[in-house]
Design an enzyme around this catalytic site. Sequence first.
Site, short mmCIF file in Angstrom:
data_model
loop_
_atom_site.label_atom_id
_atom_site.label_comp_id
_atom_site.label_asym_id
_atom_site.label_seq_id
_atom_site.Cartn_x
_atom_site.Cartn_y
_atom_site.Cartn_z
N GLY A 1 118.70 166.34 48.28
CA GLY A 1 117.51 166.27 47.46
C GLY A 1 116.68 167.52 47.65
N GLY A 2 115.41 167.45 47.20
CA GLY A 2 114.55 168.61 47.25
C GLY A 2 114.21 169.05 48.66
N ASP B 1 107.33 157.43 45.23
CA ASP B 1 108.59 157.91 44.65
C ASP B 1 109.65 156.82 44.71
OD1 ASP B 1 110.19 159.74 43.34
OD2 ASP B 1 110.88 160.73 45.17
#
Length: 529
Positions: A198-199, A313
């Site tokens: 992911g980021g 999120d």
Amino acid sequence: MFYFVSFADTNTSTPYEQKYRNEMYNTGEARDKGAFENTYYTLMTRLAARVVNGSGDTAPSSLPEAPMFATGEAVYDPSVPNGTIYGLMQCMRDLTAAECEKCLQDSVPRLPSCCYGNLGGVVLGYNCYLRMEIYTYYDLKLDPPPPPAPAPSNFIGQRADNSSKEEDIGYVEPEQLNLAVLRDATDNFSEENKLGEGGFGEVFKGTLQDGEEIAVKRLSQNSSQGFQELKNELVLAAKLEHRNLVRLLGVSLQKEKLLVYEYMPNRSLDTFLLDPVRRHQLDWSKRFTIICGIARGLLYLHEESRLKVIHRDLKPSNVLLDADMNPKISDFGIARAFGGDQSRDITRRPVGTLGYMSPEYAYWGHVSTKSDMFSFGVIVLEMVTGRRNNSAYDSAVDSVSVLSHVWDKWRPGLMTDVVDPLLTEWGYPESEVLNCIEIGLLCVQENPVDRPDASAVVLMLSSPTSMSDDRPAPSRPAFVFSYGFTTESDRPRSGAWSSDGVLLIGNNKQPSTATVSENEVSISELQPR
């Protein structure tokens, strides 16, 4: 800074001088006054010991000369920006160490006595001075060097002294979680063991020497966001524990930033929703169990935990599944924690995932528990339909979101038309599925006030057969860009609906009540200045 000018015919302090104290304090108050007071006393006790002997481990009378000055800091609430107390203590240099110690001991209790929980204050005496604030007001270089740091491989577990104070939450180091062991467990973070990325970094599967399987998140070394995520995750991991939350086992900061979690063999929910083959494993019983588990996890975060936590999120990739397909919410790197009665906030930089972000959060940065409930509603509708919200529903005709499709079918009473065809093949309890559709629509309503909270959702899920008459009917969801018609013959090529259900855009030459642009891309709304 305060100064005293005094004179007398003796060099001995008078009883009046010894007793004199003047307190001044800030008007702001801590949210958790108990934790603030405990941290205040801990910090001031440590500073007083350093004022009279420098280290705190020597009797004042045994030192020929006391430093008579000390500064320091202590964290009382890691979840808030100004969660650190900065303290300063000083004694007149003509005092003996014992006299200084007595003066400070008499001063320390004065602030809690006069102004319990106030975020700062000063105690003035003739012979000693005390100040504490939640901002820096002195040169931090005056603080002593920090104590020797523990080995950078740590394990989150029981406190060494089994104390119950919040500020004593700490980490003890087991040999089995150092960097070398984690590299060996993940085969040096090989691609074969990579579970995803992911980021903030990558996640790898690992197996310890005793056979225990773990998941290791390897944060990007070049990401400042990754370090902030790590700090947030550690703070919340020490305070959150629930069967529907992924458990953080430990952290290693030796050369790399690594978080160690319990391993979830069935990986994330999105791997089932995206994979047509794996989706066959999700019969309605499993889907309903997952929906209920996520709801219970949110109930704990929003209402039952020590802190009120907003995930920010929530999405299928952050819902992990154990061996029995029980869901566990993961990834608290960008979560917001509140104390007391606070339940909302405004951020200038919304973070999250399009398709799951509520409109008030995506557009204006308004963060609340209702933001999470919107994300939950999207997931519920995805579970029922078997499709992702942020992908085209029927690309051969148009790009229609799941929210739009379900809303179009719900209004004329055709809710069974949105159910995943796989469920239709296997059969499903209709009342339970329709109940979930209605709950999903209630959670994705445009107005956050209209969305149910987690406790109401858990209650509604526990009564699938009662489509209660006193339950409000869902209003139009946010982000609805849909057909607006229920049959192919009536269906325009595309359309968008206003908040009151009026078709704004369409090729059927129907009159529109709103001013629209001609290119069918943007909607122009006239607003007074």
